[in-house]
Enzyme design. Sequence first.
Site, PDB file in Angstrom:
ATOM      1  N   THR A 109       0.897  -1.144   0.000  1.00 31.33           N
ATOM      2  CA  THR A 109       0.000   0.000   0.000  1.00 31.33           C
ATOM      3  C   THR A 109       0.933   1.190   0.000  1.00 31.33           C
ATOM      4  O   THR A 109       2.141   1.034   0.076  1.00 31.33           O
ATOM      5  CB  THR A 109      -0.901  -0.051   1.252  1.00 31.33           C
ATOM      6  OG1 THR A 109      -1.704  -1.219   1.202  1.00 31.33           O
ATOM      7  CG2 THR A 109      -1.813   1.147   1.398  1.00 31.33           C
ATOM      8  N   GLU A 152      -8.333  -6.488  -3.933  1.00 33.31           N
ATOM      9  CA  GLU A 152      -8.792  -6.115  -2.594  1.00 33.31           C
ATOM     10  C   GLU A 152      -9.809  -7.071  -2.002  1.00 33.31           C
ATOM     11  O   GLU A 152      -9.944  -7.161  -0.775  1.00 33.31           O
ATOM     12  CB  GLU A 152      -9.396  -4.703  -2.619  1.00 33.31           C
ATOM     13  CG  GLU A 152      -8.416  -3.603  -2.897  1.00 33.31           C
ATOM     14  CD  GLU A 152      -7.408  -3.396  -1.784  1.00 33.31           C
ATOM     15  OE1 GLU A 152      -7.582  -3.980  -0.710  1.00 33.31           O
ATOM     16  OE2 GLU A 152      -6.448  -2.651  -1.999  1.00 33.31           O
TER      17      GLU A 152
END
Length: 620
Positions: A422, A461
Amino acid sequence: MFHSQWLDARRRVVAAGAALALAFAGGAVAAGPVSADPRAVDKTPTATGYGGAVSTVDPEASAAALEVLRKGGNAVDAAVAAAATLGVTEPYSAGVGGGGYFVYYDAKSGKVSTIDGRETAPAGIKHDAFIDPATGKPYNFTPELVTSGVSVGVPGTLATWQRALDRWGTLSLGEALRPATKVADRGFVVDETFRQQTLDNKARFEAFPATSNLFLPGGDAPKVGSIFQNHDLAATYRMLSKEGPAGFYSGQLASEIAATVQNPPKTATTTLPVPAGSMTTADLAAYTALDQAPTHVNYRGYDVYGKAPSSSGGTTIGEALNILEPFNLSSMTVPDALHHYLSASALAFADRGKYVGDPDFVNVPQNALLDPVFGKERACLIDPLHAAATPYPAGDVTNYDGVCPASAAPLAEKKDTENISTTNLSVADKWGNVVEYTLTIEQTGGSGMVVPGRGFLLNNELTDFSAVWSASDPNRIEPGKRPRSSMSPTIILKEGKPWLALGSPGGSTIITTVLQTIVNRVDLGMTTPEALAAPRASDRNFADSSGKAYVTAEPGFIDKYGTGLSPYGYVLKPSGDAFTSAAEIGAETAIEFLPNGQMLAAAEPVRRGGGSAMVLKTSP
């Protein structure tokens, strides 16, 4: 030193144009050395100055934000410019194929607001989406499930950018995308991190012609020092500059995204199953980035604001701080303070696993989780002399009074599958507005699938959902639902004014990274750069195969504190990402607001190759 830096910046502007140069004007300068190659900017992890500040993992992104600030844009404008640039230079961690959470402090109103730009599950997803029909068991997590269409959530990043600009920005989306478009076209210098992340994903990327053509030219990862250009992404950004979010969530690009998910364009030779997903153009058209109130707790006189569910970051950090509030950590030995930090983290993670999910689908007891009385009661379970031998049970959010002993709820059902890849950015402007923004495509390299001809990777995700469906699991798969996240962009106020903004990547270790940094800064007396650089440990209430609790810790943490923590009975397992070669926890960015009006931007000095901190001016 700063005079020579100013001259270097001046030469760079002449050589490469002002768009992405380290900003200077009227004495304005980005603190940090400048490389001779106009496409290579050396990283400086700390910068102190005035007029605006930015911290990211990448110097191109920091320079893009600083240029926007120099030209009169505000923190929101600069944050979107930086995020779009990270989509170019950090494509395995961020981009328009993913999602994230945006936290904003408005200087005029003194209020903190947030945007939930988390990806959503398509309407056609099934409860058994992650079950291999050939075996009746869940797909192996990696590389099978993460490299798939079924793992792709409806992206929320572009909608987040547009919503932030509409609410608080001064630039159009096209203007904010301009710096990133230029970087994509002219290219950037490949560093060791980019090459290694590419090599870590080589088998996955080779499964898709569009991905291998972009990231494995000639069958190998780009060489360190070479120039990487992404003309397809530049063209996509130019299209989005003209058409706005409609160009992404409807029309031709939406059809291409849906087709990639439903019929993954894989090679004939790959041995990966690449399960297909169900996302449609209707799913894309229906996506909305949500305005949301922040979480809030008071810790030792500081007001700590974070991201509410669907993120678990704000509730878990807030609860852990409430658990720590009764203890005077600053008077303890460092091992004793770390023992309390680790125990508070484990207790809060027990409640996270039991109670937190998408609030549109789950009744999240947020008020209870953030109630100081509940935190005080949970603190009763910390043994001052011993670590917990087994994971803590969840607390009873329906019956608590802050008095020991406390009743308990059953254990949560699963561990986390969130991946470490991330990215986070911190931006502040001269008016005092502040942005803390965490964005991601989940896995390092996301789903592995580049939308053909568009230059960006799609996320994976949906693997943040629990693989096996259970009606009692708050993170179970549901159509339209947002998977639980640990992203924790955090803004801390002191007497109503910004004091510290911080956030990090790192999957579920994001929560512990931010929490440990707050403890380092507030309780242990470290400066912000020291707090970021300190070795980390993450207690997420996990157990090994025998049921014994353990803590994940960086090797440096074990070397420094292992002996001191040994009497408490901690089992410290060295960190090491199961999917890449990394052994680091987090890659943080932060801005501290100093009493004299200065801003101190801080980034990692070492992790992920170091980050990039810049300020607009070095003098008032």
